[in-house]
Design an enzyme around this catalytic site. Sequence first.
Site, PDB file in Angstrom:
ATOM      1  N   PRO A  86       0.828  -1.226   0.000  1.00 51.43           N
ATOM      2  CA  PRO A  86       0.000   0.000   0.000  1.00 51.43           C
ATOM      3  C   PRO A  86       0.859   1.273   0.000  1.00 51.43           C
ATOM      4  CG  PRO A  86      -0.810  -1.565   1.637  1.00 51.43           C
ATOM      5  CD  PRO A  86       0.483  -2.126   1.118  1.00 51.43           C
ATOM      6  N   CYS A 117     -20.772  24.797  28.904  1.00 56.43           N
ATOM      7  CA  CYS A 117     -21.727  25.328  27.926  1.00 56.43           C
ATOM      8  C   CYS A 117     -23.117  24.716  28.149  1.00 56.43           C
ATOM      9  CB  CYS A 117     -21.196  25.107  26.518  1.00 56.43           C
ATOM     10  SG  CYS A 117     -21.796  26.355  25.373  1.00 56.43           S
ATOM     11  N   LEU A 118     -23.561  23.791  27.288  1.00 56.74           N
ATOM     12  CA  LEU A 118     -24.868  23.178  27.545  1.00 56.74           C
ATOM     13  C   LEU A 118     -24.881  22.528  28.934  1.00 56.74           C
ATOM     14  CD1 LEU A 118     -27.688  22.377  26.489  1.00 56.74           C
ATOM     15  CD2 LEU A 118     -26.663  20.309  25.559  1.00 56.74           C
ATOM     16  N   HIS A 156     -15.749  27.377  26.689  1.00 56.17           N
ATOM     17  CA  HIS A 156     -15.129  26.053  26.496  1.00 56.17           C
ATOM     18  C   HIS A 156     -13.678  26.052  26.979  1.00 56.17           C
ATOM     19  CE1 HIS A 156     -18.359  24.070  24.274  1.00 56.17           C
ATOM     20  NE2 HIS A 156     -18.666  25.295  23.897  1.00 56.17           N
ATOM     21  N   GLU A 198     -11.791  23.691  27.752  1.00 48.46           N
ATOM     22  CA  GLU A 198     -10.965  22.600  27.208  1.00 48.46           C
ATOM     23  C   GLU A 198     -10.122  23.050  26.021  1.00 48.46           C
ATOM     24  OE1 GLU A 198     -14.216  22.937  26.919  1.00 48.46           O
ATOM     25  OE2 GLU A 198     -15.021  22.117  25.049  1.00 48.46           O
TER      26      GLU A 198
HETATM   27  N1  GLN Z   1     -26.812  24.690  22.563  1.00 50.36           N
HETATM   28  C1  GLN Z   1     -26.342  25.628  23.534  1.00 50.36           C
HETATM   29  C2  GLN Z   1     -26.268  27.042  22.989  1.00 50.36           C
HETATM   30  O1  GLN Z   1     -26.227  27.265  21.812  1.00 50.36           O
HETATM   31  C3  GLN Z   1     -25.000  25.204  24.062  1.00 50.36           C
HETATM   32  C4  GLN Z   1     -23.931  25.268  23.040  1.00 50.36           C
HETATM   33  C5  GLN Z   1     -22.716  24.508  23.454  1.00 50.36           C
HETATM   34  O2  GLN Z   1     -22.785  23.684  24.356  1.00 50.36           O
HETATM   35  N2  GLN Z   1     -21.617  24.712  22.757  1.00 50.36           N
HETATM   36  O3  GLN Z   1     -26.215  27.967  23.757  1.00 50.36           O
END
Ligand code: GLN
Length: 561
Positions: free
Chosen positions: A198, A388-389, A514, A516
Amino acid sequence: MSEMNKKAKYIFVTGGVVSSLGKGIAASSIGLLLQKRGIKVGIMKFDPYLNVDPGTMNPFQHGEVFVTDDGSETDLDIGHYERFLNQSLSKHNNITTGQVYNTIISRERRGDYLGATVQVIPHVTEEIKERIRRLENSEDHPEVIIAEIGGTVGDIESLPFLEAIRQLAQERGPANTLFIHVTLVPYISTAGEFKTKPTQHSVRELREIGIQPNILLCRSEEPISEELRQKISLFCSVPTSSVITAEDVPSIYEVPMNFRRQKLDDIICEHFGWEIPEPDLAEWEEMVSRINNPEHHLKIAVCGKYVTLKDAYKSIIEAFVHAGVESNAAVELVWVSSEEIKKEGARKFLKDVDGLLIPGGFGERGVEGKIEAIRYVRENNIPFFGICLGMQCAVIEYARNICGLTDAHSFEFYRDLKHPVIHLMADQEGVTELGGTMRLGAYPCILEENTKVQKSYGTDEISERHRHRYEVNNAYRDMLAEKGMLLSGISPDKRLVEIIELPDHAWFVGVQFHPELKSRPTAPHPLFRDFVAAALEYQLKNIDTEDTVAKRTLRFTKSTE
Ligand code: GLN
């Protein structure tokens, strides 16, 4: 290196045989070795798909969307580049076919081509070359540009990119350019042999389009023998010393050391005529040694929608590796489906873990399970980190179970709500296009005095990266605060809740951003660091005789690509 000529050298990284060979890790590792030898490195990735960016792609298909400080939604390899090179990147570092065509078509509509027929060669290839030059001429003035071409040689989509780099190599001359081809040497167990065919085929395919690789990185399960390297050398016209064995290693952070052992960076320096000191890898090696020799083993549950596809949470996985280094702990991530929690209850999945993380996400599926999981860890004083969420779910949970608003929910999921404790941000009203329209990138945030997060960061003002449309509804702020939720991070204009925490809990922190994305192997993110430290403290306090740390089955979440 000041006497070096002004123009940067180019290293082009291509891939052959199959995708997912870890080209991004290879490119990052080469970048790290050169950086540690004192070279200023610029690094970029070309993605051959037609999407303008991965922002609108399903994470199941594409994996994580990595957001840069300037708010670009980029490929997850940009995350590897940032982590290996400890450098923040921007929109200039990830170019897609969609972006290239977008530019060309707008130009054509304006009439800029003065009646010419617009074609792949020269117009598309010229635009690709221009993007490389743009990075080369950026403020940082990199001495070398490492450009990774996404996809696999032979794909129709990547042809214009390969043609563009061929042309660039022609323009700059062989002494200033280097082609590195990452290829697969599979082990066929029935034959008991590694197979080189390959690799031969994919190198032939490259040659057909006018590219002769200088170096081959042979991905394989085990190191390949000298004899096999000689064979590959013969068939592919690459010196044996430049046929590098790139076998699987337990941690991606060991890849640079593997390349170094085979003198890959010396080969590159020699090619470019650089006489420079050897790399100083002491700090990096110390970090890898701590990853490989943990004193503690922690179990942290990650409860999300995409738990079957780990690439969707790449930066979170890596942030835990980095944080583990600080606590001398291997962090085993236990992937829990939020839908399973809804069906079977949180206790079954969370009773043995040392912490719970709820990552970002979109859409209603699994949200009720996440809320149940949060209630369980809040009531049982198990460390919690919501991103976030994940933070939005923590606010909903608190509003429902502590503030008594049983029908509290997010406006993202239901429009006709009595208590939309999470609602649409004002500047998102009227936004109809999906691509690149969220609140994206770095924003400042002011931290409250004497809070967990202020102690973590050790400062009063931070900057973190965002990707969202919804926010904590300001109409509920007072109620949440009165009932004991601390709004510990607020935007400078005071309009947006960025961080919440519970002061009377072991560690309960939710962030709208975020974190991370900013964690680096030798500089873990303070919140991940302290969340892991809190999980370790929780574990040490809660060890019972039935279930000692030693007895816990450890399934390492390997941080491989
Ligand atoms: N859906 C949620 C918003 O738009 C969270 C977005 C996310 O977790 N990146 O606020």
